[in-house]
Design a protein around this motif. Sequence first.
Motif, PDB file in Angstrom:
ATOM      1  N   TRP A 139      -1.229 -13.793 -10.688  1.00 25.89           N
ATOM      2  CA  TRP A 139       0.042 -13.064 -10.691  1.00 25.89           C
ATOM      3  C   TRP A 139      -0.169 -11.563 -10.481  1.00 25.89           C
ATOM      4  O   TRP A 139       0.533 -10.923  -9.691  1.00 25.89           O
ATOM      5  N   SER A 140      -1.137 -10.984 -11.186  1.00 30.15           N
ATOM      6  CA  SER A 140      -1.369  -9.539 -11.082  1.00 30.15           C
ATOM      7  C   SER A 140      -1.783  -9.150  -9.664  1.00 30.15           C
ATOM      8  O   SER A 140      -1.414  -8.078  -9.171  1.00 30.15           O
ATOM      9  N   GLU A 141      -2.551 -10.010  -8.997  1.00 32.05           N
ATOM     10  CA  GLU A 141      -2.965  -9.728  -7.626  1.00 32.05           C
ATOM     11  C   GLU A 141      -1.761  -9.751  -6.685  1.00 32.05           C
ATOM     12  O   GLU A 141      -1.673  -8.932  -5.752  1.00 32.05           O
ATOM     13  N   SER A 142      -0.833 -10.668  -6.917  1.00 37.06           N
ATOM     14  CA  SER A 142       0.389 -10.722  -6.113  1.00 37.06           C
ATOM     15  C   SER A 142       1.213  -9.454  -6.303  1.00 37.06           C
ATOM     16  O   SER A 142       1.797  -8.928  -5.346  1.00 37.06           O
ATOM     17  N   LEU A 143       1.252  -8.964  -7.528  1.00 29.85           N
ATOM     18  CA  LEU A 143       1.993  -7.728  -7.811  1.00 29.85           C
ATOM     19  C   LEU A 143       1.361  -6.525  -7.107  1.00 29.85           C
ATOM     20  O   LEU A 143       2.075  -5.628  -6.652  1.00 29.85           O
ATOM     21  N   LYS A 144       0.036  -6.508  -7.029  1.00 31.02           N
ATOM     22  CA  LYS A 144      -0.648  -5.396  -6.367  1.00 31.02           C
ATOM     23  C   LYS A 144      -0.233  -5.286  -4.907  1.00 31.02           C
ATOM     24  O   LYS A 144      -0.039  -4.188  -4.387  1.00 31.02           O
ATOM     25  N   ARG A 145      -0.111  -6.430  -4.237  1.00 31.43           N
ATOM     26  CA  ARG A 145       0.283  -6.418  -2.824  1.00 31.43           C
ATOM     27  C   ARG A 145       1.708  -5.888  -2.663  1.00 31.43           C
ATOM     28  O   ARG A 145       2.010  -5.159  -1.714  1.00 31.43           O
ATOM     29  N   VAL A 146       2.579  -6.246  -3.613  1.00 31.31           N
ATOM     30  CA  VAL A 146       3.955  -5.748  -3.581  1.00 31.31           C
ATOM     31  C   VAL A 146       3.969  -4.242  -3.841  1.00 31.31           C
ATOM     32  O   VAL A 146       4.679  -3.484  -3.159  1.00 31.31           O
ATOM     33  N   LYS A 147       3.199  -3.801  -4.830  1.00 33.76           N
ATOM     34  CA  LYS A 147       3.153  -2.384  -5.177  1.00 33.76           C
ATOM     35  C   LYS A 147       2.640  -1.539  -4.015  1.00 33.76           C
ATOM     36  O   LYS A 147       3.105  -0.412  -3.801  1.00 33.76           O
ATOM     37  N   PHE A 148       1.696  -2.081  -3.278  1.00 37.10           N
ATOM     38  CA  PHE A 148       1.166  -1.358  -2.115  1.00 37.10           C
ATOM     39  C   PHE A 148       2.281  -1.095  -1.097  1.00 37.10           C
ATOM     40  O   PHE A 148       2.415   0.019  -0.574  1.00 37.10           O
ATOM     41  N   GLN A 149       3.084  -2.115  -0.806  1.00 37.03           N
ATOM     42  CA  GLN A 149       4.157  -1.944   0.169  1.00 37.03           C
ATOM     43  C   GLN A 149       5.272  -1.057  -0.378  1.00 37.03           C
ATOM     44  O   GLN A 149       5.885  -0.279   0.357  1.00 37.03           O
ATOM     45  N   GLU A 150       5.530  -1.157  -1.666  1.00 34.05           N
ATOM     46  CA  GLU A 150       6.533  -0.285  -2.286  1.00 34.05           C
ATOM     47  C   GLU A 150       6.111   1.182  -2.188  1.00 34.05           C
ATOM     48  O   GLU A 150       6.950   2.060  -1.979  1.00 34.05           O
ATOM     49  N   ALA A 151       4.815   1.448  -2.330  1.00 33.00           N
ATOM     50  CA  ALA A 151       4.306   2.814  -2.215  1.00 33.00           C
ATOM     51  C   ALA A 151       4.518   3.353  -0.807  1.00 33.00           C
ATOM     52  O   ALA A 151       4.857   4.530  -0.615  1.00 33.00           O
ATOM     53  N   GLU A 152       4.322   2.491   0.184  1.00 30.18           N
ATOM     54  CA  GLU A 152       4.556   2.879   1.581  1.00 30.18           C
ATOM     55  C   GLU A 152       6.031   3.208   1.800  1.00 30.18           C
ATOM     56  O   GLU A 152       6.373   4.217   2.426  1.00 30.18           O
ATOM     57  N   LEU A 153       6.890   2.383   1.263  1.00 33.78           N
ATOM     58  CA  LEU A 153       8.332   2.604   1.387  1.00 33.78           C
ATOM     59  C   LEU A 153       8.743   3.891   0.674  1.00 33.78           C
ATOM     60  O   LEU A 153       9.537   4.688   1.201  1.00 33.78           O
ATOM     61  N   SER A 154       8.209   4.098  -0.509  1.00 36.74           N
ATOM     62  CA  SER A 154       8.528   5.291  -1.285  1.00 36.74           C
ATOM     63  C   SER A 154       8.080   6.560  -0.567  1.00 36.74           C
ATOM     64  O   SER A 154       8.760   7.590  -0.619  1.00 36.74           O
ATOM     65  N   LYS A 155       6.944   6.484   0.121  1.00 36.36           N
ATOM     66  CA  LYS A 155       6.431   7.650   0.848  1.00 36.36           C
ATOM     67  C   LYS A 155       7.438   8.120   1.899  1.00 36.36           C
ATOM     68  O   LYS A 155       7.767   9.318   1.969  1.00 36.36           O
ATOM     69  N   TYR A 156       7.950   7.192   2.695  1.00 36.67           N
ATOM     70  CA  TYR A 156       8.907   7.572   3.731  1.00 36.67           C
ATOM     71  C   TYR A 156      10.248   7.997   3.129  1.00 36.67           C
ATOM     72  O   TYR A 156      10.929   8.883   3.661  1.00 36.67           O
ATOM     73  N   ARG A 157      10.618   7.380   2.023  1.00 39.35           N
ATOM     74  CA  ARG A 157      11.873   7.773   1.355  1.00 39.35           C
ATOM     75  C   ARG A 157      11.801   9.223   0.897  1.00 39.35           C
ATOM     76  O   ARG A 157      12.754   9.990   1.114  1.00 39.35           O
ATOM     77  N   PHE A 158      10.686   9.620   0.288  1.00 44.30           N
ATOM     78  CA  PHE A 158      10.560  10.999  -0.187  1.00 44.30           C
ATOM     79  C   PHE A 158      10.445  11.985   0.971  1.00 44.30           C
ATOM     80  O   PHE A 158      10.926  13.128   0.868  1.00 44.30           O
TER      81      PHE A 158
END
Length: 252
Positions: A151-170
């Motif tokens: 489960w934690s590994e699956s969350l890491k992959r999601v967090k990675f993409q969320e960080a990419e999305l957050s970068k462009y949002r900011f």
Amino acid sequence: MIKFFRKIRQKLLTESKFSKYLLYAIGEIILVVIGILIAFQVNNWNEKRKNDSLEQNYLISLQEEFGFNKKNLKSLVTLNVKNANFGLKILNYTGPSKPEISEKSFDSLIINTIGNEVEFRPRNEIIDELISSGKLSIIDNSVLRTSLSSWSESLKRVKFQEAELSKYRFQLLDLSMKQINLRDAIFNATGGVFGITESKFDNKNTQILKLQEFESLLSSFIGASKFADQRFEVLDKKIDEILTLIKQELKK
């Protein structure tokens, strides 16, 4: 009882009935071994019953935890899709020509596109406790154990993409802070519900639509949002898998 058996042994020895004594001694040893095995088995049954009860309690708690996470993820996916759709509408008006959209409509679109953060915040108290305490082994179903441990590994992959999305949002937020009147944008998008009134400055927010930098950042933001959708979909399927396995175990 011990005295009784001791008397029998002594009687057999005094009567010189060694063969009978030997058979008796062997029988006594067998009885002792059987008693130990029975006690050991009873202890195993008790331990298994305790573990089964503990497993059921954890399964119920995990069911609640992942049920919450599924609802939370569903709401987040809805928000992420909404943000991307608003961004796609803005892209229809970018370019070097005069923007063919009203200030109020643009302000509403830009605030709804970048005004909300997209981040999955799951509840992990129960699964973290299971793993950190080493109690994951009480989960009898090996497939469920594997799904929970990954489960934690699956969350890491999601967090990675969320960080990419957050970068462009900011980056979009930073550019917007420099190029548009956010006071007017917030007022037009919310109708003044936050107590923010119209600005006295007369600059046109739609002029940002003529900037290629804005168009590129918005396109990157939308792309990152779409990739996040894919990660969320994979995670949602994993949650469904875990919930299905838990349900099957609880029915046993």
